[in-house]
Design an enzyme around this catalytic site. Structure first.
Site: not given
Ligand SMILES: C[S@@+](CC[C@H](N)C(=O)[O-])C[C@H]1O[C@@H](n2cnc3c(N)ncnc32)[C@H](O)[C@@H]1O
Length: 282
Positions: A51, A153
Site C-alpha cells: 500500500r 470518514d
Molecule cells: C471496512 S470500512 C467500513 C465501511 C462501512 N462502514 C461498512 O461497514 O461497509 C472502514 C472505514 O473506516 C474508516 N476509518 C478508519 N479509521 C478511521 C478513523 N479513525 N476515523 C474515521 N474513519 C476511520 C476507513 O477509512 C474505512 O473507510
C-alpha cells in the site's frame, strides 16, 4: 539483530523495489495508531509494503526509512499525512451490507416519523452505506422526509468518490428495483455505470472526520448512528473512548448500529443491546 528488526521478507523470490525493515514496519504501526487509532496487527508487513510503495514512488523516495523520515518532518496537518492515512485504511463496503440493519432502520424511522431526524454514518467509505441509508429513508418516509444524513470518514480519497456517487451497474447489494428507483444509468461512454439520483444525494452531507479527534462538535445530537466495521481496527481502550464521545453526541433513546463482529456489551452504562448489533443510547 532481533527478529523484529530483521529486514522483512515480503516475497523472497522477487527482489523488493524498496528497502523495508522490521523497524520501518514498527514505525508505520506506531504512526497509524497515533493518527487513526488503527491497530495494525503484526504480520501485516506485506500489506503495508504494497500500500505504501506507490507513495514512495510518487514522492521519489528509494526506501521506507527515507520516506518515513521525510513524512515525520511534515507538520501534523499537511497533505502528506493525509496521503499516508489514505493508503493504510481498509475501505471494503457495499450497498445494504448486513441487510438486517436496513430492515430495522426502516422500522425505526417509521416509529420516529414526524420529527426532524439526524443520522450520522461515521465510517462511510466510498458511500454505499450512506446511500443505502438515504434509500431506506426515502422508501420508509417518502422523498420529502425531514431527515439529514452526515457521512464522514478519515479517508479523503474515498470521500471524494462517495461525493461523486458513481458506481458500476451490478454493484453488490443493490437490487434491480432499487437501481431503477434511486439511480440514473449511464449511456454511451458511461454505459455500465450509474449515478445516485441528485434528489437522494442531497439528503447527505459528506465531510472528513477522524474518530480519534478530540473535538466532536456536531451541533444537534444524532438520533441514529451507523458506526460499522471500523471499531474492529481499534484496541479496547480506543473503542471505549470513541463510545463515550459517541454517547455524548447522541440523543437519549438514539440507536447505534455496529458491525457484525463488534460487541459493546461491556459499555452497559452507555448503551444497551436493543437488537442484533443495534444498541440504544442510555
Ligand atoms: C471496512 S470500512 C467500513 C465501511 C462501512 N462502514 C461498512 O461497514 O461497509 C472502514 C472505514 O473506516 C474508516 N476509518 C478508519 N479509521 C478511521 C478513523 N479513525 N476515523 C474515521 N474513519 C476511520 C476507513 O477509512 C474505512 O473507510
Amino acid at each position: 539483530m532481533s527478529l523484529a528488526l530483521a529486514t522483512v521478507a515480503i516475497a523472497p523470490a522477487i527482489e523488493q523495489e524498496f528497502a523495508f525493515s522490521g523497524a520501518d514496519f514498527e514505525r508505520v504501526r506506531a504512526l497509524i495508531h497515533q493518527r487513526a487509532g488503527i491497530n495494525l496487527l503484526p504480520g501485516k508487513q506485506a500489506m503495508v509494503y504494497s500500500r505504501l510503495s506507490r507513495r514512495l514512488r510518487e514522492t521519489g523516495h528509494s526506501s521506507f526509512g527515507a520516506y518515513l523520515q521525510w513524512l515525520e518532518s511534515h507538520p501534523a496537518d499537511t497533505g502528506e499525512w493525509q496521503a499516508f492515512v489514505n493508503c493504510l485504511t481498509t475501505n471494503l463496503t457495499s450497498f445494504f451490507r448486513e441487510d438486517h440493519h436496513f430492515v430495522a432502520l426502516a422500522d425505526d424511522l417509521r416509529e420516529r416519523e414526524g420529527r426532524p431526524l439526524r443520522i450520522w454514518c461515521n465510517a462511510a467509505s466510498t458511500g454505499e452505506e450512506p446511500y443505502s441509508i438515504a434509500m431506506t429513508v426515502v422508501e420508509a418516509l417518502g422523498a420529502s422526509a425531514n431527515v439529514r444524513i452526515l457521512a464522514t470518514d478519515i479517508d479523503t480519497h474515498v470521500l471524494d468518490s462517495a461525493r461523486r456517487g458513481v458506481y458500476e451497474v451490478g454493484a453488490r447489494g443493490l437490487s434491480a428495483e432499487r437501481l431503477k428507483r434511486h439511480c440514473l444509468r449511464g449511456t454511451g461512454a458511461n454505459a455500465g455505470a450509474m449515478r445516485i439520483r441528485p434528489e437522494l444525494a442531497r439528503l447527505i452531507e459528506f465531510k472528513p472526520f477522524n474518530l480519534m479527534s478530540g473535538v466532536w462538535s456536531f451541533g444537534e445530537p444524532f438520533d441514529l448512528v451507523f458506526c460499522r466495521n471500523v471499531m474492529i481496527y481499534f484496541d479496547a481502550a480506543t473503542q471505549r473512548r470513541v463510545l463515550e464521545r459517541m454517547h455524548a453526541a447522541m440523543r437519549p433513546g438514539g440507536l447505534l448500529y455496529v458491525g457484525h463482529s463488534e460487541n459493546f456489551t461491556d459499555s452497559r452504562t452507555l448503551f444497551r443491546l436493543r437488537g442484533k448489533t443495534i444498541y440504544e443510547r442510555l
